[in-house]
Design an enzyme around this catalytic site. Sequence first.
Site, PDB file in Angstrom:
ATOM      1  N   GLU A  25       7.983  19.936   2.577  1.00  0.00           N
ATOM      2  CA  GLU A  25       8.675  20.109   3.866  1.00  0.00           C
ATOM      3  C   GLU A  25       9.400  21.443   3.834  1.00  0.00           C
ATOM      4  O   GLU A  25      10.015  21.772   2.816  1.00  0.00           O
ATOM      5  CB  GLU A  25       9.667  18.962   4.089  1.00  0.00           C
ATOM      6  CG  GLU A  25       8.956  17.618   4.219  1.00  0.00           C
ATOM      7  CD  GLU A  25       9.901  16.453   4.539  1.00  0.00           C
ATOM      8  OE1 GLU A  25      11.099  16.686   4.790  1.00  0.00           O
ATOM      9  OE2 GLU A  25       9.435  15.305   4.539  1.00  0.00           O
TER      10      GLU A  25
ATOM     11  N   HIS B 122      10.491  14.966  10.010  1.00  0.00           N
ATOM     12  CA  HIS B 122      11.527  14.221   9.283  1.00  0.00           C
ATOM     13  C   HIS B 122      12.704  13.885  10.221  1.00  0.00           C
ATOM     14  O   HIS B 122      13.863  14.235   9.971  1.00  0.00           O
ATOM     15  CB  HIS B 122      12.005  15.028   8.061  1.00  0.00           C
ATOM     16  CG  HIS B 122      12.604  14.176   6.973  1.00  0.00           C
ATOM     17  ND1 HIS B 122      12.426  14.425   5.636  1.00  0.00           N
ATOM     18  CD2 HIS B 122      13.396  13.075   7.023  1.00  0.00           C
ATOM     19  CE1 HIS B 122      13.067  13.527   4.910  1.00  0.00           C
ATOM     20  NE2 HIS B 122      13.671  12.689   5.738  1.00  0.00           N
TER      21      HIS B 122
HETATM   22  P1  NAD Z   1      15.871   0.356  -0.095  1.00  0.00           P
HETATM   23  O1  NAD Z   1      16.177   0.789  -1.489  1.00  0.00           O
HETATM   24  O2  NAD Z   1      16.841  -0.484   0.649  1.00  0.00           O
HETATM   25  O3  NAD Z   1      14.472  -0.415  -0.088  1.00  0.00           O
HETATM   26  C1  NAD Z   1      13.349   0.014  -0.816  1.00  0.00           C
HETATM   27  C2  NAD Z   1      12.472  -1.210  -1.075  1.00  0.00           C
HETATM   28  O4  NAD Z   1      11.289  -0.742  -1.731  1.00  0.00           O
HETATM   29  C3  NAD Z   1      13.125  -2.245  -1.997  1.00  0.00           C
HETATM   30  O5  NAD Z   1      13.063  -3.529  -1.437  1.00  0.00           O
HETATM   31  C4  NAD Z   1      12.314  -2.142  -3.271  1.00  0.00           C
HETATM   32  O6  NAD Z   1      12.215  -3.383  -3.952  1.00  0.00           O
HETATM   33  C5  NAD Z   1      10.969  -1.701  -2.721  1.00  0.00           C
HETATM   34  N1  NAD Z   1      10.101  -1.094  -3.723  1.00  0.00           N
HETATM   35  C6  NAD Z   1      10.434  -0.327  -4.787  1.00  0.00           C
HETATM   36  N2  NAD Z   1       9.336   0.009  -5.486  1.00  0.00           N
HETATM   37  C7  NAD Z   1       8.294  -0.567  -4.848  1.00  0.00           C
HETATM   38  C8  NAD Z   1       6.898  -0.585  -5.090  1.00  0.00           C
HETATM   39  N3  NAD Z   1       6.348   0.037  -6.128  1.00  0.00           N
HETATM   40  N4  NAD Z   1       6.112  -1.256  -4.223  1.00  0.00           N
HETATM   41  C9  NAD Z   1       6.638  -1.904  -3.155  1.00  0.00           C
HETATM   42  N5  NAD Z   1       7.961  -1.945  -2.891  1.00  0.00           N
HETATM   43  C10 NAD Z   1       8.773  -1.274  -3.728  1.00  0.00           C
HETATM   44  O7  NAD Z   1      15.549   1.708   0.695  1.00  0.00           O
HETATM   45  P2  NAD Z   1      15.640   1.910   2.263  1.00  0.00           P
HETATM   46  O8  NAD Z   1      17.025   2.228   2.630  1.00  0.00           O
HETATM   47  O9  NAD Z   1      14.960   0.790   2.952  1.00  0.00           O
HETATM   48  O10 NAD Z   1      14.789   3.253   2.440  1.00  0.00           O
HETATM   49  C11 NAD Z   1      13.392   3.199   2.329  1.00  0.00           C
HETATM   50  C12 NAD Z   1      12.803   4.600   2.334  1.00  0.00           C
HETATM   51  O11 NAD Z   1      13.025   5.217   3.590  1.00  0.00           O
HETATM   52  C13 NAD Z   1      13.392   5.564   1.299  1.00  0.00           C
HETATM   53  O12 NAD Z   1      12.341   6.337   0.770  1.00  0.00           O
HETATM   54  C14 NAD Z   1      14.315   6.442   2.113  1.00  0.00           C
HETATM   55  O13 NAD Z   1      14.531   7.676   1.513  1.00  0.00           O
HETATM   56  C15 NAD Z   1      13.494   6.553   3.393  1.00  0.00           C
HETATM   57  N6  NAD Z   1      14.242   6.952   4.582  1.00  0.00           N
HETATM   58  C16 NAD Z   1      13.688   7.929   5.355  1.00  0.00           C
HETATM   59  C17 NAD Z   1      14.335   8.313   6.511  1.00  0.00           C
HETATM   60  C18 NAD Z   1      13.751   9.380   7.377  1.00  0.00           C
HETATM   61  O14 NAD Z   1      14.496  10.172   7.923  1.00  0.00           O
HETATM   62  N7  NAD Z   1      12.442   9.426   7.563  1.00  0.00           N
HETATM   63  C19 NAD Z   1      15.545   7.722   6.881  1.00  0.00           C
HETATM   64  C20 NAD Z   1      16.071   6.704   6.074  1.00  0.00           C
HETATM   65  C21 NAD Z   1      15.389   6.314   4.928  1.00  0.00           C
HETATM   66  C1  MLT Z   2      17.086   9.659   4.146  1.00  0.00           C
HETATM   67  O1  MLT Z   2      16.536   9.374   3.065  1.00  0.00           O
HETATM   68  O2  MLT Z   2      18.168   9.146   4.484  1.00  0.00           O
HETATM   69  C2  MLT Z   2      16.398  10.610   5.058  1.00  0.00           C
HETATM   70  O3  MLT Z   2      15.793  11.642   4.350  1.00  0.00           O
HETATM   71  C3  MLT Z   2      17.233  11.049   6.197  1.00  0.00           C
HETATM   72  C4  MLT Z   2      17.697  12.471   6.279  1.00  0.00           C
HETATM   73  O4  MLT Z   2      18.654  12.843   5.619  1.00  0.00           O
HETATM   74  O5  MLT Z   2      17.138  13.229   7.080  1.00  0.00           O
END
Ligand code: NAD
Ligand code: MLT
Length: 310
Positions: A259, A278
């Site tokens: 990115e 993102h």
């Molecule tokens: P979280 O830690 O609450 O949940 C992650 C889940 O994945 C857990 O239940 C865990 O058991 C599971 N997991 C771990 N390894 C695994 C595997 N090998 N196979 C299947 N499941 C598995 O995290 P979250 O808060 O739900 O966030 C999830 C993802 O979303 C993260 O990568 C976070 O960085 C991303 N995220 C992205 C944005 C964005 O802007 N696009 C925003 C928020 C979160």
């Molecule tokens: C996150 O993991 O929370 C995401 O990358 C969100 C962000 O900071 O843009």
Amino acid sequence: MKVLVTDPVADAGLERLREAGYEVTIDYEIEGDELLEAVSDVHGLIVRSGTEVTKEVFEAASELIIVGRAGIGVDNIDIEAATDHGVIVANAPEGNVRAAAEHTVAMAFAVARSIPQAHARLKDGEWAKSDYLGTEVNNKTLGIVGLGRVGQEVAKRLDSLGMDLVVFDPYISQERAQQFGATLVDDLGDCLAQADFVTIHTPLLPETENMISKEELELMDGGYLINCARGGIVDETALADAVANGTIEGAALDVFAEEPVPEDSPLLAVDDIIVTPHLGAATEAAQENVAIDTAEQLIAAFNQEPVLNA
Ligand code: NAD
Ligand code: MLT
């Protein structure tokens, strides 16, 4: 105490730090040697996903007490190096969860109804009504890979829209999945094979890197893939090929291995792959929440109080 902020963070959080009497410096462009120099006398560093907090950064930051990640994923921070240097790493695990879940649902609809493609053509003056025959989510199966905070919120929303839910997450129980109306399967392949839509919600870890590759995409046999979690979990070349050759119908991506996405990425050349830069956490409420949560954690660390999300 001095705090350096190197990725865009809402004012509400920065104001809280200033009110607490700290010197806050903002530099969203800083990188390389300039970053190493800038961190040499700071006590707190605040980042989102844009800044790579490497071993070199920790080596240069001799006064650093805490790195605050104003969001969830800490894959851009070298946690081992932080530990070696006695630096706390704290994220903001709650504040952007609903925003990320809503974006995921929006991406599911957008890819299933070709909204970005139809929008672009109409803006170009073309009424391409007969070119788009979409898919409803009602009565379809959603495969959720990772039923954590974001996965659970996505489950609630898409369950209420008539989808059957199947989950692959080796770290949760069947009872937990059932609380969200989902069936837990103990094999990723089963989840992919049953699903019409697959949505990824795991962290990026060595174990999840390229977890969805050519072989897994072939198991989907049609359907749509949505990744609003992290780039690197899905093999991008395999995905571009799978959508281009019709192995799957389409994909919706908010996150990328690199990115910003390079202009020559194969993903950008495939019409049925829709992309956003993102934006999962990009709502006013989410940014305010994570900024405040992060500021509070820096304040706690500076006051030698417990840091909740370390
Ligand atoms: P979280 O830690 O609450 O949940 C992650 C889940 O994945 C857990 O239940 C865990 O058991 C599971 N997991 C771990 N390894 C695994 C595997 N090998 N196979 C299947 N499941 C598995 O995290 P979250 O808060 O739900 O966030 C999830 C993802 O979303 C993260 O990568 C976070 O960085 C991303 N995220 C992205 C944005 C964005 O802007 N696009 C925003 C928020 C979160
Ligand atoms: C996150 O993991 O929370 C995401 O990358 C969100 C962000 O900071 O843009």
